[in-house]
Write an enzyme that holds these catalytic residues in place. Structure first.
Site, PDB file in Angstrom:
ATOM      1  N   ALA A   1      39.172  48.615  30.129  1.00  0.00           N
ATOM      2  CA  ALA A   1      39.483  48.798  31.551  1.00  0.00           C
ATOM      3  C   ALA A   1      40.978  48.597  31.749  1.00  0.00           C
ATOM      4  O   ALA A   1      41.729  48.409  30.788  1.00  0.00           O
ATOM      5  CB  ALA A   1      38.678  47.819  32.402  1.00  0.00           C
TER       6      ALA A   1
ATOM      7  N   ILE B   1      42.764  46.161  33.123  1.00  0.00           N
ATOM      8  CA  ILE B   1      43.330  44.826  32.933  1.00  0.00           C
ATOM      9  C   ILE B   1      43.086  44.308  31.520  1.00  0.00           C
ATOM     10  O   ILE B   1      43.937  43.641  30.931  1.00  0.00           O
ATOM     11  CB  ILE B   1      42.737  43.840  33.962  1.00  0.00           C
TER      12      ILE B   1
ATOM     13  N   ASP C   1      31.867  41.129  42.588  1.00  0.00           N
ATOM     14  CA  ASP C   1      32.228  42.406  41.955  1.00  0.00           C
ATOM     15  C   ASP C   1      30.977  42.997  41.305  1.00  0.00           C
ATOM     16  O   ASP C   1      30.979  43.377  40.133  1.00  0.00           O
ATOM     17  CB  ASP C   1      33.325  42.169  40.911  1.00  0.00           C
TER      18      ASP C   1
END
Length: 543
Positions: free
Chosen positions: A132, A134, A287
């Site tokens: 991803a 990050i 999330d």
């Protein structure tokens, strides 16, 4: 601005213009310099005029890279700021980027751990399992136990990219109030500041580890949710080590159905997990998009969720929970007066808000919702409608409620994807009513007594002394009050005497002045002198 920032700004402007995002600026806000500047950039035409504005915005953010993709994802939860057609497109943003080199990941992990990887792990796979914007994930085994684990490692180059792009976001945010009619209401600098905080939190994997440990403890032994174990001894700020799990992605409906999963129970448990996190634990996974939720292969007739990626969590204080639960119950009972009063009592809107006007506004917006069957009413949209109406009455943005609304929309959408007939209200109402009874009934009183028992046990031996001190203080206070009363009475007496002397002095002065105009010379002078003496004595009395 540095040359690097100027180059990045030029790229951002080029991408925005190539997707025609200058249409976001109303014509009345296009000043002469802006019009001239746009014409001078004639080689940057809108190359996607056939697409709707929301889709163009999504594509532009995707082209600008991971920092802007995550910004768009965050903004998709702020449906109070954007029209639905834009917010819906932002929810489609995918946080997927190519993995960086596994050898570099290995080097970064060794740097964080302070030694060769083989000291702690076997079978480290340099091929990333997932990637991803990050961080990315690699698999390995613990050297001591052979337990399969995953290592999440922060991208080595992400920090300077984030800092540079966030600085540019602040610069662009300063222009938003000047270019957009709702610019001030959007509070762009606050939005960027909130995003910066979220990003910095995600860069600290020790925070995520602590969140996962807390969530695992909250659902220890639960048949509804399993959270993988975190191996905190191996965790660092840029490396997270946790148990590897195997499950079916919750969005893979065909596989779940083929497995024979009880879809109705699975959907209902998603709702129960959410409300348990919010109201029982005051700590919720914020999330919960499908990429972070799996379903265990075991016991499909009694399905269990598996939750990962606890980088973003939310919490509500005791008052927020109570007001929120009462709001939901009052809304579904169509008691709009109660909803309005709760918003005022909670401090979500100013105390001087006209409750009658607020009630009417809520009724106008929310009553049409009940034209639908109860099973089709969206909890998330109910919350959104309430907050949007409240913002017209100067409701301050509550970050914890924004996170809650986003998570509720995720949970609700997921539940109805799994089982379209899911009646969210029927599933949630017993939980909310039971929680409310628990908060205000005898159990709540007993719980409060238990919580305060250690405090009172500690203070009990001190009570006689505290009681004596209180009596002494009361006595001293009474003496002070008596003294002050006597002083005030004496002051009033002096003021009365002063007024009398001022009056006598004035009379003598006037009389002496009148007599001076006659033939008498000595007597009037004495009257004037006596008047002056009376004034002086009166003045002394006042001071």
């Amino acid at each position: 601005m540095t040359p690097g920032e100027l180059r990045r700004l030029y790229l951002i402007v080029r991408v925005f213009l190539s997707y025609g995002l200058d249409e976001l600026i109303p014509q009345m806000r296009l000043t002469l310099p802006l019009r001239v500047g746009r014409r001078l950039l004639f080689w940057m035409p809108n190359r996607h005029a056939d697409k709707p504005l929301g889709e163009r915005l999504r594509l532009a953010l995707q082209e600008l890279g991971p920092v802007w993709i995550k910004f768009g994802q965050m903004m998709s939860t702020r449906r109070d700021l954007f029209p639905p057609q834009i917010a819906d497109q932002l929810t489609l943003l995918q946080d997927r980027v190519a993995p960086f080199d596994g050898a570099l990941a290995r080097k970064h992990i060794e740097l964080a751990m302070g030694g060769p990887l083989e000291t702690w792990f076997d079978d480290f796979d340099q091929q990333a399992l997932a990637s991803a914007s990050i961080a990315q994930v690699h698999t390995a085994r613990l050297k001591t136990t052979g337990q399969e684990v995953v290592l999440k490692v922060i991208r080595p180059d992400i920090r300077p990219i984030i800092k540079a792009d966030v600085r540019l976001m602040y610069r662009l945010a300063a222009w938003v109030p000047k270019l957009m009619p709702d610019g001030r209401r959007l509070r762009p600098r606050e939005v960027v500041r909130e995003y910066e905080k979220t990003l910095l939190d995600e860069l600290n994997l020790l925070r995520e580890a602590a969140n996962a440990i807390q969530l695992r403890r909250n659902f220890d032994g639960s048949p509804m949710l399993y959270v993988p174990e975190v191996y905190s001894d191996y965790c660092r700020e840029s490396v997270l080590v946790m148990e590897r799990i195997y499950g079916i992605p919750v969005s893979d409906i065909p596989t779940l159905e083929k497995q024979g999963t009880n879809m109705k129970l699975l959907a209902e448990r998603g709702v129960q997990v959410f409300f348990t996190q919010v109201f029982r634990d005051s700590f919720f996974h914020a999330d919960m998009h499908p990429g972070n939720i799996f379903v265990s292969y075991e016991h499909p007739e009694d399905p269990c969720y598996i939750g990962i990626d606890c980088g973003i969590v939310g919490s509500l204080n005791k008052d927020d929970k109570r007001y929120l639960a009462e709001n939901f119950i009052a809304f579904f009972n169509r008691d709009y007066r109660k909803v309005a009063e709760l918003h005022v009592d909670s401090g979500w809107v100013p105390r001087d808000t006209n409750v009658e006007d607020f009630e009417f506004a809520i009724r106008t917006v929310c009553e049409p919702i009940f034209e639908k069957p109860l099973s089709e009413i969206s909890f998330g949209n109910v919350l959104l409608n309430l907050f949007n109406t409240a913002r017209r009455f100067n409701m301050e943005v509550q970050p914890q409620l924004v996170l809650l609304q986003k998570t509720l929309l995720y949970v609700e959408g997921l539940g109805r994807q799994l089982y379209p007939q899911l009646d969210l209200w029927t599933t949630a109402k017993p939980f909310l009513e039971s929680w409310m009874r628990d908060q205000v009934g005898i159990p709540a009183v007993i719980r409060a007594l238990k919580e305060k028992a250690p405090f009172w046990a500690e203070k009990l031996p001190e009570l006689p002394e505290l009681f004596y001190d209180s009596l002494q203080q009361h006595k001293l206070l009474q003496q002070s009050v008596d003294k002050l009363t006597n002083q005030m009475q004496a002051q009033r007496v002096r003021q009365g005497q002063s007024r009398y002397l001022f009056g006598v002095g004035a009379t003598l002065l006037v009389s002496g002045t009148i007599l001076l105009s006659g033939d008498v010379e000595v007597f009037p002078a004495w009257l004037i002198a006596a008047g002056i003496v009376s004034w002086v004595i009166g003045w002394k009395r006042t001071t």
